[in-house]
Scaffold this motif. Structure first.
Motif, PDB file in Angstrom:
ATOM      1  N   SER A 177      10.225   4.120  -7.823  1.00  0.00           N
ATOM      2  CA  SER A 177       8.595   3.606  -7.240  1.00  0.00           C
ATOM      3  C   SER A 177       8.666   2.297  -6.464  1.00  0.00           C
ATOM      4  N   ILE A 178       7.896   2.196  -5.586  1.00  0.00           N
ATOM      5  CA  ILE A 178       7.536   1.058  -4.804  1.00  0.00           C
ATOM      6  C   ILE A 178       6.314   0.907  -4.580  1.00  0.00           C
ATOM      7  N   ASP A 179       5.848  -0.430  -5.367  1.00  0.00           N
ATOM      8  CA  ASP A 179       4.540  -0.986  -4.906  1.00  0.00           C
ATOM      9  C   ASP A 179       4.304  -2.084  -4.364  1.00  0.00           C
ATOM     10  N   MET A 180       3.584  -2.230  -2.988  1.00  0.00           N
ATOM     11  CA  MET A 180       3.599  -3.244  -1.963  1.00  0.00           C
ATOM     12  C   MET A 180       2.169  -3.724  -1.910  1.00  0.00           C
ATOM     13  N   THR A 181       1.796  -5.037  -1.699  1.00  0.00           N
ATOM     14  CA  THR A 181       0.615  -5.464  -1.624  1.00  0.00           C
ATOM     15  C   THR A 181       0.820  -6.444  -0.343  1.00  0.00           C
ATOM     16  N   MET A 182       0.290  -6.329   0.746  1.00  0.00           N
ATOM     17  CA  MET A 182       0.786  -6.799   2.056  1.00  0.00           C
ATOM     18  C   MET A 182      -0.585  -7.350   2.784  1.00  0.00           C
ATOM     19  N   TYR A 183      -0.706  -8.685   3.326  1.00  0.00           N
ATOM     20  CA  TYR A 183      -1.679  -9.192   4.045  1.00  0.00           C
ATOM     21  C   TYR A 183      -1.638  -8.371   5.650  1.00  0.00           C
ATOM     22  N   GLU A 184      -0.473  -8.467   6.219  1.00  0.00           N
ATOM     23  CA  GLU A 184      -0.225  -7.791   7.487  1.00  0.00           C
ATOM     24  C   GLU A 184       0.944  -7.140   7.600  1.00  0.00           C
ATOM     25  N   LEU A 185       1.161  -5.819   7.878  1.00  0.00           N
ATOM     26  CA  LEU A 185       2.430  -4.964   7.768  1.00  0.00           C
ATOM     27  C   LEU A 185       2.461  -4.312   9.162  1.00  0.00           C
ATOM     28  N   GLU A 242      10.826   2.845   6.629  1.00  0.00           N
ATOM     29  CA  GLU A 242      11.677   3.008   5.213  1.00  0.00           C
ATOM     30  C   GLU A 242      10.768   3.260   4.092  1.00  0.00           C
ATOM     31  N   LEU A 243       9.684   2.729   3.990  1.00  0.00           N
ATOM     32  CA  LEU A 243       8.565   3.209   3.127  1.00  0.00           C
ATOM     33  C   LEU A 243       8.458   4.603   3.207  1.00  0.00           C
ATOM     34  N   THR A 244       8.196   5.264   4.478  1.00  0.00           N
ATOM     35  CA  THR A 244       7.857   6.590   4.519  1.00  0.00           C
ATOM     36  C   THR A 244       9.055   7.679   4.066  1.00  0.00           C
ATOM     37  N   ALA A 245      10.195   6.922   4.310  1.00  0.00           N
ATOM     38  CA  ALA A 245      11.425   7.660   4.070  1.00  0.00           C
ATOM     39  C   ALA A 245      11.661   7.569   2.546  1.00  0.00           C
ATOM     40  N   ALA A 246      11.266   6.454   1.883  1.00  0.00           N
ATOM     41  CA  ALA A 246      11.356   6.575   0.345  1.00  0.00           C
ATOM     42  C   ALA A 246      10.540   7.486   0.137  1.00  0.00           C
ATOM     43  N   ALA A 247       9.274   7.631   0.331  1.00  0.00           N
ATOM     44  CA  ALA A 247       8.290   8.665  -0.266  1.00  0.00           C
ATOM     45  C   ALA A 247       8.911  10.280  -0.055  1.00  0.00           C
ATOM     46  N   GLN A 248       9.417  10.283   1.302  1.00  0.00           N
ATOM     47  CA  GLN A 248      10.035  11.749   1.402  1.00  0.00           C
ATOM     48  C   GLN A 248      11.120  11.811   0.520  1.00  0.00           C
ATOM     49  N   ARG A 249      11.871  11.030   0.139  1.00  0.00           N
ATOM     50  CA  ARG A 249      12.964  11.434  -0.949  1.00  0.00           C
ATOM     51  C   ARG A 249      12.710  11.309  -2.329  1.00  0.00           C
ATOM     52  N   GLY A 250      11.348  11.498  -2.470  1.00  0.00           N
ATOM     53  CA  GLY A 250      10.773  11.531  -3.996  1.00  0.00           C
ATOM     54  C   GLY A 250      10.405  10.242  -4.459  1.00  0.00           C
ATOM     55  N   VAL A 251      10.499   9.124  -3.961  1.00  0.00           N
ATOM     56  CA  VAL A 251      10.098   7.807  -4.535  1.00  0.00           C
ATOM     57  C   VAL A 251       8.528   7.644  -4.469  1.00  0.00           C
ATOM     58  N   LYS A 252       7.750   7.324  -5.590  1.00  0.00           N
ATOM     59  CA  LYS A 252       6.415   7.339  -5.704  1.00  0.00           C
ATOM     60  C   LYS A 252       6.140   5.912  -4.818  1.00  0.00           C
ATOM     61  N   VAL A 253       5.470   5.868  -3.802  1.00  0.00           N
ATOM     62  CA  VAL A 253       5.422   4.763  -2.932  1.00  0.00           C
ATOM     63  C   VAL A 253       3.861   4.511  -2.798  1.00  0.00           C
TER      64      VAL A 253
END
Length: 360
Positions: free
Chosen positions: A81-89, A97-108
């Motif tokens: 899992s990855i949980d991010m809170t961000m003011y400006e991205l 990298e976040l989308t790649a993580a989701a595509q390899r099965g990580v809950k983002v």
């Protein structure tokens, strides 16, 4: 106006209009988490307590020298899992990298600030994350989500949260004084994740509830605690912030200087804070400020270093909005459990302070 504070200024203009139109209207939209703020003017200052954790629970990533490799590794190395809170991205590599993580099965899951023109600032990242299979939510329309955290593999052995002072914006990395703390204290990581989960459920309507853990300082409701950290200084206090308008914090710095404590204040020049800097200078603080120029280091790091033994660092600026109304997070660490973090932050501060012109 600072090149980083366009939305913060807009927020205060809207806030001022709301106060004139209907006293308390702004606070009425803040959600249940605002109840923790109380009345800062009437509160008895109480400094947060640092977590009693073993050495090695925290690691400093000091910008601009360190670069973002440590943050990228946190994302690319996440297993569950990855949980991010961000003011400006606006960092396209991080979004990839976040989308790649989701595509390899990580809950983002990602929460992005939406207040005022936040939706415009984060629109591209939001759209790309959605297309890439990332669950993404906007923060409330009337409450700034200025927190910068990334938690990887929450609930697992080795879970880690990155607590930052800076946003994920590639165009600013090279010349901005910022930092991240990689936090492996499991009580703190659990509290950060619990707050994320509460915010995730409540947004976009409002903020959720914060979860307490020793060493974590949440906004709303942080004004008296930040001032209390400053007030603990007996030999020296080193302060930096992008903003300096909160009277309680200013008066705490002034009181320490008048008591004979060596006081250093480091910022980037912004005319709206000249009066505060002059007040601190008159009290005996050594004040330095870089020009607000793309050629100079930009002081974006929000930190208080007390007596070389305590470091409060995170997203909280020394403004009433940041401490009283926004969603923010800072962490307090001590030299007894995180000497390399405190020493590293103090060394980086000294280098930046010594390179800055004296405020005039």
């Amino acid at each position: 106006m600072s090149r980083r504070r366009r939305r913060r200024t807009s927020a205060w203009l809207v806030f001022a209009v709301a106060i004139i139109a209907a006293a308390g209207a702004y606070l009425a939209h803040s959600g249940p988490a605002r109840s923790s703020a109380g009345s800062a003017q009437n509160a008895t200052p109480a400094a947060p307590q640092a977590a009693p954790a073993a050495a090695g629970s925290w690691q400093l990533i000091q910008e601009p020298a360190a670069g973002l490799a440590g943050i990228q590794q946190l994302i690319t190395g996440a297993q569950r899992s990855i949980d991010m809170t961000m003011y400006e991205l606006q960092d396209t590599q991080t979004v990839d990298e976040l989308t790649a993580a989701a595509q390899r099965g990580v809950k983002v899951r990602v929460i992005l600030d939406a207040a005022y023109n936040g939706k415009q600032a984060n629109a591209d990242a939001y759209a790309q994350l959605q297309r890439g299979g990332v669950a993404v939510k906007w923060g409330p329309a009337d409450t700034i989500v200025h927190q910068k955290t990334i938690t990887a593999d929450a609930g697992q052995a080795g879970a880690v949260s990155a607590i930052g002072t800076g946003n994920l914006q590639q165009q600013y990395y090279a010349r901005t004084l910022d930092a991240w703390v990689l936090d492996r204290d499991q009580a703190q990581v659990s509290a950060i994740e619990a707050t994320f989960t509460s915010d995730w459920a409540a947004m976009p309507a409002q903020l959720g509830q914060t979860a307490a853990a020793e060493g974590l300082l949440w906004s709303p409701g942080a004004e008296s605690a930040v001032a209390a950290v400053v007030s603990q200084a007996t030999s020296r206090v080193q302060f930096s912030s992008e903003e300096l308008s909160d009277r309680t914090v200013i008066e705490a710095l002034e009181a320490r200087a008048r008591a004979g404590v060596a006081c250093q204040v480091l910022m980037t020049e912004q005319g709206e804070y000249d009066d505060a800097l002059q007040q601190l200078q008159a009290a005996g603080c050594s004040v330095r400020a870089y020009p607000d120029s793309s050629r100079d280091l930009y002081v974006h790091e929000k930190q208080v270093i007390v007596d070389g033994r305590e470091l409060l660092i995170g997203s909280q600026n020394a403004s009433r909005a940041s401490l009283g109304y926004d969603r923010e997070l800072s962490v307090l660490v001590t030299s007894s459990s995180a000497a390399s973090v405190v020493d590293g932050a103090e060394n980086a501060y000294a280098s930046a302070f010594n390179g800055a012109p004296a405020f005039k």
